[in-house]
Design a protein around this motif. Structure first.
Motif, PDB file in Angstrom:
ATOM      1  N   GLY A  83     -31.813 -20.982  38.090  1.00 47.91           N
ATOM      2  CA  GLY A  83     -30.949 -19.872  38.465  1.00 47.91           C
ATOM      3  C   GLY A  83     -30.842 -18.798  37.408  1.00 47.91           C
ATOM      4  N   HIS A  84     -31.540 -18.954  36.263  1.00 48.92           N
ATOM      5  CA  HIS A  84     -31.493 -17.930  35.235  1.00 48.92           C
ATOM      6  C   HIS A  84     -32.408 -16.770  35.627  1.00 48.92           C
ATOM      7  N   ASP A  85     -31.918 -15.558  35.446  1.00 45.37           N
ATOM      8  CA  ASP A  85     -32.745 -14.399  35.730  1.00 45.37           C
ATOM      9  C   ASP A  85     -33.746 -14.180  34.605  1.00 45.37           C
ATOM     10  N   ILE A  86     -35.007 -14.008  34.965  1.00 44.21           N
ATOM     11  CA  ILE A  86     -36.016 -13.591  34.001  1.00 44.21           C
ATOM     12  C   ILE A  86     -36.150 -12.089  34.158  1.00 44.21           C
ATOM     13  N   ARG A  87     -35.876 -11.346  33.090  1.00 44.74           N
ATOM     14  CA  ARG A  87     -35.903  -9.899  33.187  1.00 44.74           C
ATOM     15  C   ARG A  87     -36.892  -9.318  32.197  1.00 44.74           C
ATOM     16  N   THR A  88     -37.524  -8.220  32.601  1.00 42.99           N
ATOM     17  CA  THR A  88     -38.507  -7.556  31.765  1.00 42.99           C
ATOM     18  C   THR A  88     -38.038  -6.138  31.501  1.00 42.99           C
ATOM     19  N   LEU A  89     -37.910  -5.763  30.242  1.00 38.45           N
ATOM     20  CA  LEU A  89     -37.522  -4.415  29.890  1.00 38.45           C
ATOM     21  C   LEU A  89     -38.751  -3.523  29.856  1.00 38.45           C
ATOM     22  N   ASN A  90     -38.560  -2.260  29.453  1.00 39.17           N
ATOM     23  CA  ASN A  90     -39.689  -1.360  29.344  1.00 39.17           C
ATOM     24  C   ASN A  90     -40.628  -1.836  28.249  1.00 39.17           C
ATOM     25  N   SER A  91     -41.811  -1.224  28.169  1.00 40.39           N
ATOM     26  CA  SER A  91     -42.886  -1.711  27.313  1.00 40.39           C
ATOM     27  C   SER A  91     -42.563  -1.625  25.830  1.00 40.39           C
ATOM     28  N   ASP A  92     -41.493  -0.936  25.439  1.00 37.64           N
ATOM     29  CA  ASP A  92     -41.131  -0.845  24.027  1.00 37.64           C
ATOM     30  C   ASP A  92     -40.508  -2.138  23.514  1.00 37.64           C
ATOM     31  N   VAL A  93     -40.084  -3.008  24.408  1.00 33.58           N
ATOM     32  CA  VAL A  93     -39.392  -4.240  24.008  1.00 33.58           C
ATOM     33  C   VAL A  93     -40.294  -5.443  24.261  1.00 33.58           C
ATOM     34  N   ILE A  94     -40.439  -6.296  23.237  1.00 32.73           N
ATOM     35  CA  ILE A  94     -41.219  -7.527  23.367  1.00 32.73           C
ATOM     36  C   ILE A  94     -40.391  -8.664  22.785  1.00 32.73           C
ATOM     37  N   GLY A  95     -40.155  -9.694  23.562  1.00 24.36           N
ATOM     38  CA  GLY A  95     -39.386 -10.826  23.070  1.00 24.36           C
ATOM     39  C   GLY A  95     -39.251 -11.887  24.140  1.00 24.36           C
ATOM     40  N   PHE A  96     -38.975 -13.127  23.718  1.00 17.86           N
ATOM     41  CA  PHE A  96     -38.854 -14.218  24.681  1.00 17.86           C
ATOM     42  C   PHE A  96     -37.985 -15.327  24.113  1.00 17.86           C
ATOM     43  N   THR A  97     -37.413 -16.115  25.000  1.00 21.35           N
ATOM     44  CA  THR A  97     -36.727 -17.356  24.667  1.00 21.35           C
ATOM     45  C   THR A  97     -37.026 -18.370  25.770  1.00 21.35           C
ATOM     46  N   ALA A  98     -37.492 -19.560  25.363  1.00 16.75           N
ATOM     47  CA  ALA A  98     -37.835 -20.590  26.331  1.00 16.75           C
ATOM     48  C   ALA A  98     -37.410 -21.956  25.796  1.00 16.75           C
ATOM     49  N   VAL A  99     -37.066 -22.864  26.720  1.00 15.18           N
ATOM     50  CA  VAL A  99     -36.657 -24.228  26.361  1.00 15.18           C
ATOM     51  C   VAL A  99     -37.394 -25.211  27.273  1.00 15.18           C
ATOM     52  N   SER A 111     -49.629 -32.189  19.770  1.00 12.16           N
ATOM     53  CA  SER A 111     -49.480 -31.786  21.172  1.00 12.16           C
ATOM     54  C   SER A 111     -48.803 -30.425  21.263  1.00 12.16           C
ATOM     55  N   THR A 112     -49.408 -29.532  22.017  1.00  7.43           N
ATOM     56  CA  THR A 112     -48.778 -28.230  22.253  1.00  7.43           C
ATOM     57  C   THR A 112     -47.573 -28.423  23.167  1.00  7.43           C
ATOM     58  N   ILE A 113     -46.432 -27.888  22.757  1.00  2.00           N
ATOM     59  CA  ILE A 113     -45.212 -28.002  23.548  1.00  2.00           C
ATOM     60  C   ILE A 113     -45.140 -26.834  24.523  1.00  2.00           C
ATOM     61  N   VAL A 114     -45.068 -27.153  25.792  1.00  4.60           N
ATOM     62  CA  VAL A 114     -44.993 -26.112  26.823  1.00  4.60           C
ATOM     63  C   VAL A 114     -43.530 -25.961  27.241  1.00  4.60           C
ATOM     64  N   TYR A 115     -42.914 -24.905  26.768  1.00  8.83           N
ATOM     65  CA  TYR A 115     -41.524 -24.612  27.121  1.00  8.83           C
ATOM     66  C   TYR A 115     -41.535 -23.924  28.488  1.00  8.83           C
ATOM     67  N   ASP A 116     -41.112 -24.649  29.498  1.00 10.57           N
ATOM     68  CA  ASP A 116     -41.306 -24.170  30.872  1.00 10.57           C
ATOM     69  C   ASP A 116     -40.051 -23.595  31.517  1.00 10.57           C
ATOM     70  N   TYR A 126     -45.271 -14.310  26.699  1.00  6.33           N
ATOM     71  CA  TYR A 126     -45.211 -15.773  26.612  1.00  6.33           C
ATOM     72  C   TYR A 126     -45.685 -16.370  27.935  1.00  6.33           C
ATOM     73  N   ASP A 127     -46.597 -17.333  27.858  1.00  8.44           N
ATOM     74  CA  ASP A 127     -47.194 -17.967  29.035  1.00  8.44           C
ATOM     75  C   ASP A 127     -46.536 -19.325  29.270  1.00  8.44           C
ATOM     76  N   THR A 128     -45.814 -19.460  30.371  1.00  3.43           N
ATOM     77  CA  THR A 128     -45.109 -20.711  30.656  1.00  3.43           C
ATOM     78  C   THR A 128     -46.055 -21.845  31.041  1.00  3.43           C
ATOM     79  N   SER A 129     -47.286 -21.532  31.381  1.00  3.40           N
ATOM     80  CA  SER A 129     -48.225 -22.588  31.772  1.00  3.40           C
ATOM     81  C   SER A 129     -48.934 -23.210  30.576  1.00  3.40           C
ATOM     82  N   THR A 130     -49.006 -22.462  29.454  1.00  8.59           N
ATOM     83  CA  THR A 130     -49.703 -22.961  28.270  1.00  8.59           C
ATOM     84  C   THR A 130     -48.789 -23.138  27.061  1.00  8.59           C
ATOM     85  N   GLY A 131     -47.630 -22.471  27.073  1.00  8.57           N
ATOM     86  CA  GLY A 131     -46.739 -22.510  25.915  1.00  8.57           C
ATOM     87  C   GLY A 131     -47.159 -21.577  24.797  1.00  8.57           C
TER      88      GLY A 131
END
Length: 224
Positions: A83-99, A111-116, A126-131
């Motif tokens: 239920g968390h909204d994933i939002r994308t700002l304009n191209s000037d902003v780059i950032g992510f948080t995943a758990v 082992s590569t940890i895939v935060y999905d 950030y790619d949720t399929s590869t981490g």
């Protein structure tokens, strides 16, 4: 006969226009008010007309800016299952948080940890399929990791890698049953466009990582 002058104030949006009205005062205290001249009225009409054109022009600019900002501001993507909204700002902003959405069980070293479960992914780097976070723009970046072991008898250790090279790690070990312990670390590094950043298990085999508390975040501080 003494003569005094008063003004008729015309308020129109952000402008104030003054129209003089003469008032004759006789020696007996009688007042005789005169009407504004045709010249005064003509001048006032010209001022009001000019102000109206200015207001209309400003309203058009505001409307244009509103449309422009609407295109640049948040565009909502699909919601995650939590239920968390994933939002994308304009191209000037780059950032992510995943758990981690679920506990990760029996992970061997390396082992590569895939935060999905992604809370935020401005720039979609950030790619949720590869981490893996793939740097979309050269600049100075900050990364942060946090970890908590799920198994009370085993420690948890993870590390940030950039293009396969280890940078910093975080370790956590529960010192007693029923007591949580987390470990975190952060780093700042200049990345080139196309550089890849991810998190791996480190030093210990058979690691169990706690969902929610095991996280990975990154943000562009400044483009170069």
């Amino acid at each position: 006969m003494e003569i005094s002058f008063f003004t008729l104030s015309i308020f129109c949006f952000s402008g104030v226009y003054l129209l003089p009205i003469g008032k004759n005062v006789t020696s007996y205290g009688e007042e005789i008010t005169t009407n504004p001249t045709e010249g005064d009225i003509k001048l006032l009409k010209e001022q009001v007309s000019a102000l109206t054109q200015t207001v209309l022009a400003n309203e058009k600019k505001i409307a244009d800016l509103t449309v422009l900002n609407a295109d640049k501001l948040l565009t909502q993507q699909d919601q995650t299952e939590t239920g968390h909204d994933i939002r994308t700002l304009n191209s000037d902003v780059i950032g992510f948080t995943a758990v981690l959405k679920e506990h990760a069980i029996d992970l061997p070293t390396g082992s590569t940890i895939v935060y999905d479960n992604v809370y935020y992914n401005a720039g979609n780097a950030y790619d949720t399929s590869t981490g893996v976070f793939t740097c979309p723009r050269s600049g100075l970046y900050l990364f942060y990791i946090n970890v908590e072991p799920f198994d009370e008898s085993l420690p948890a250790a993870i590390a940030i890698l950039i293009n396969g090279s280890y940078r910093v790690d975080a370790v956590a070990e529960r010192y007693d049953v029923g007591h949580d312990s987390t470990g975190g670390n952060m780093m700042v590094e200049h990345l080139q466009e196309g550089d890849r950043v991810w998190v791996e298990t480190y030093e210990h085999d058979n690691q169990d990582l706690y969902k929610g508390f095991t996280s990975f975040s990154g943000v562009l501080i400044r483009s170069t």
